[in-house]
Design a protein around this motif. Structure first.
Motif, PDB file in Angstrom:
ATOM      1  N   UNK A  17      81.369 -60.040  48.958  1.00 27.81           N
ATOM      2  CA  UNK A  17      81.782 -61.154  48.095  1.00 27.81           C
ATOM      3  C   UNK A  17      80.821 -61.293  46.917  1.00 27.81           C
ATOM      4  N   UNK A  18      79.541 -61.112  47.192  1.00 28.50           N
ATOM      5  CA  UNK A  18      78.542 -61.191  46.116  1.00 28.50           C
ATOM      6  C   UNK A  18      78.768 -60.079  45.097  1.00 28.50           C
ATOM      7  N   UNK A  19      79.073 -58.899  45.615  1.00 26.15           N
ATOM      8  CA  UNK A  19      79.348 -57.752  44.743  1.00 26.15           C
ATOM      9  C   UNK A  19      80.496 -58.072  43.783  1.00 26.15           C
ATOM     10  N   UNK A  20      81.575 -58.614  44.308  1.00 28.92           N
ATOM     11  CA  UNK A  20      82.737 -58.955  43.481  1.00 28.92           C
ATOM     12  C   UNK A  20      82.396 -60.045  42.465  1.00 28.92           C
ATOM     13  N   UNK A  21      81.624 -61.031  42.902  1.00 31.14           N
ATOM     14  CA  UNK A  21      81.265 -62.122  41.978  1.00 31.14           C
ATOM     15  C   UNK A  21      80.417 -61.582  40.827  1.00 31.14           C
ATOM     16  N   UNK A  22      79.513 -60.660  41.128  1.00 29.02           N
ATOM     17  CA  UNK A  22      78.678 -60.094  40.057  1.00 29.02           C
ATOM     18  C   UNK A  22      79.526 -59.308  39.075  1.00 29.02           C
ATOM     19  N   UNK A  23      80.479 -58.552  39.599  1.00 28.10           N
ATOM     20  CA  UNK A  23      81.315 -57.719  38.731  1.00 28.10           C
ATOM     21  C   UNK A  23      82.151 -58.568  37.782  1.00 28.10           C
ATOM     22  N   UNK A  24      82.518 -59.774  38.217  1.00 32.18           N
ATOM     23  CA  UNK A  24      83.389 -60.587  37.371  1.00 32.18           C
ATOM     24  C   UNK A  24      82.617 -61.578  36.489  1.00 32.18           C
ATOM     25  N   UNK A  25      81.290 -61.509  36.511  1.00 32.66           N
ATOM     26  CA  UNK A  25      80.489 -62.411  35.671  1.00 32.66           C
ATOM     27  C   UNK A  25      79.871 -61.637  34.510  1.00 32.66           C
ATOM     28  N   UNK A  26      80.426 -61.803  33.282  1.00 30.71           N
ATOM     29  CA  UNK A  26      79.827 -61.055  32.151  1.00 30.71           C
ATOM     30  C   UNK A  26      78.883 -61.928  31.333  1.00 30.71           C
ATOM     31  N   UNK A  27      78.597 -63.145  31.841  1.00 32.12           N
ATOM     32  CA  UNK A  27      77.670 -63.989  31.092  1.00 32.12           C
ATOM     33  C   UNK A  27      76.221 -63.577  31.370  1.00 32.12           C
ATOM     34  N   UNK A  28      76.017 -62.772  32.421  1.00 31.30           N
ATOM     35  CA  UNK A  28      74.657 -62.389  32.798  1.00 31.30           C
ATOM     36  C   UNK A  28      74.574 -60.887  32.902  1.00 31.30           C
ATOM     37  N   UNK A  29      73.332 -60.328  32.774  1.00 29.23           N
ATOM     38  CA  UNK A  29      73.235 -58.910  33.101  1.00 29.23           C
ATOM     39  C   UNK A  29      72.708 -58.772  34.514  1.00 29.23           C
ATOM     40  N   UNK A  30      73.627 -58.842  35.433  1.00 32.28           N
ATOM     41  CA  UNK A  30      73.338 -58.746  36.855  1.00 32.28           C
ATOM     42  C   UNK A  30      72.992 -57.305  37.197  1.00 32.28           C
ATOM     43  N   UNK A  31      72.143 -57.146  38.213  1.00 36.20           N
ATOM     44  CA  UNK A  31      71.820 -55.785  38.656  1.00 36.20           C
ATOM     45  C   UNK A  31      73.070 -55.110  39.184  1.00 36.20           C
ATOM     46  N   UNK A  32      73.199 -53.820  38.843  1.00 37.27           N
ATOM     47  CA  UNK A  32      74.298 -53.051  39.426  1.00 37.27           C
ATOM     48  C   UNK A  32      73.792 -52.488  40.745  1.00 37.27           C
ATOM     49  N   UNK A  33      74.222 -53.080  41.833  1.00 33.34           N
ATOM     50  CA  UNK A  33      73.800 -52.544  43.123  1.00 33.34           C
ATOM     51  C   UNK A  33      74.931 -52.662  44.120  1.00 33.34           C
ATOM     52  N   UNK A  34      74.879 -51.850  45.158  1.00 40.32           N
ATOM     53  CA  UNK A  34      75.944 -51.834  46.155  1.00 40.32           C
ATOM     54  C   UNK A  34      75.755 -52.901  47.218  1.00 40.32           C
ATOM     55  N   UNK A  35      76.777 -53.022  48.072  1.00 41.75           N
ATOM     56  CA  UNK A  35      76.769 -54.040  49.120  1.00 41.75           C
ATOM     57  C   UNK A  35      75.599 -53.859  50.088  1.00 41.75           C
TER      58      UNK A  35
END
Ligand code: AMP
Ligand code: MG
Length: 190
Positions: free
Chosen positions: A125-143
């Protein structure tokens, strides 16, 4: 009466800020006031003024000593805030050189929290939330790596409880269940 100090943590993208805002709304309806403070914003204010970074997501890649200095200054400033305080921060920060304690001894000594809350949910769920948030530069990491971070946060929270005598509370912020998680948080803060 002395105010309550509550620290709220969770890996990036778990929805801490959303749960906090909902919970504070509920409390306000009950006449309970908390000052909501974002630890990262205090750090970023200094870092931006000193022209060290341009956005808040660059801070976790800074030299460890620089992060420590920013962290220390933020903690000292936040410690001055009177009343009930809710501090939005991280149990640990994922840096290119490994996990950095978000609440090391020099921060805890300033803040002395009553409660540390860990907001958690399923790694995917966290992975999906990060992918859909373009307001931040979230780390690209796997589950898997998100799972590791959440596990590490539980471990380090135990150390924080040992150092301060605070309680540790886990709250699950599952998809579509914001009402549940924010109600739980409001109860903890009451
Ligand atoms: P946030 O907006 O909560 O994701 O925080 C933004 C950034 O602030 C994080 O990526 C960290 O670099 C920094 N930060 C926040 N809290 C702490 C802390 N307790 N210790 C060190 N760095 C922190
Ligand atoms: Mg946040």
């Amino acid at each position: 009466m002395e105010g309550k100090k509550v620290i709220i943590t969770g890996v990036p993208g778990v929805g801490k800020t959303t749960v906090v805002n909902e919970a504070l709304k509920k409390l306000q309806e009950q006449g309970i006031e908390y000052k909501s403070i974002n630890f990262g914003s205090f750090m970023f204010e200094v870092a931006r003024n000193d022209k060290i970074v341009e956005n808040r997501d660059q801070m976790r890649t800074l030299d460890r000593a620089v992060q420590k200095r920013l962290q220390q200054r933020a903690a000292q400033a936040i410690a001055q805030v009177p009343g009930n305080v809710l501090i939005d921060t991280h149990a640990s920060v994922k840096t290119p050189k490994g996990y950095l304690a978000g609440l090391p001894e020099w921060v805890l000594r300033e803040l002395m929290p009553d409660i540390i809350v860990l907001v958690e949910t399923d790694d995917d769920q966290i992975l999906m939330r990060r992918l859909s948030d373009d307001t931040r530069s979230r780390d690209k990491e796997g589950a898997r790596s998100i799972a590791e971070h959440q596990q590490f946060n539980r471990s380090i929270a135990a150390a924080y409880a040992m150092m301060t005598g605070c309680t540790i509370r886990m709250i699950t912020n599952a998809d579509f269940l914001l009402e549940r998680s924010s109600t739980e948080l409001a109860e903890v803060l009451r």
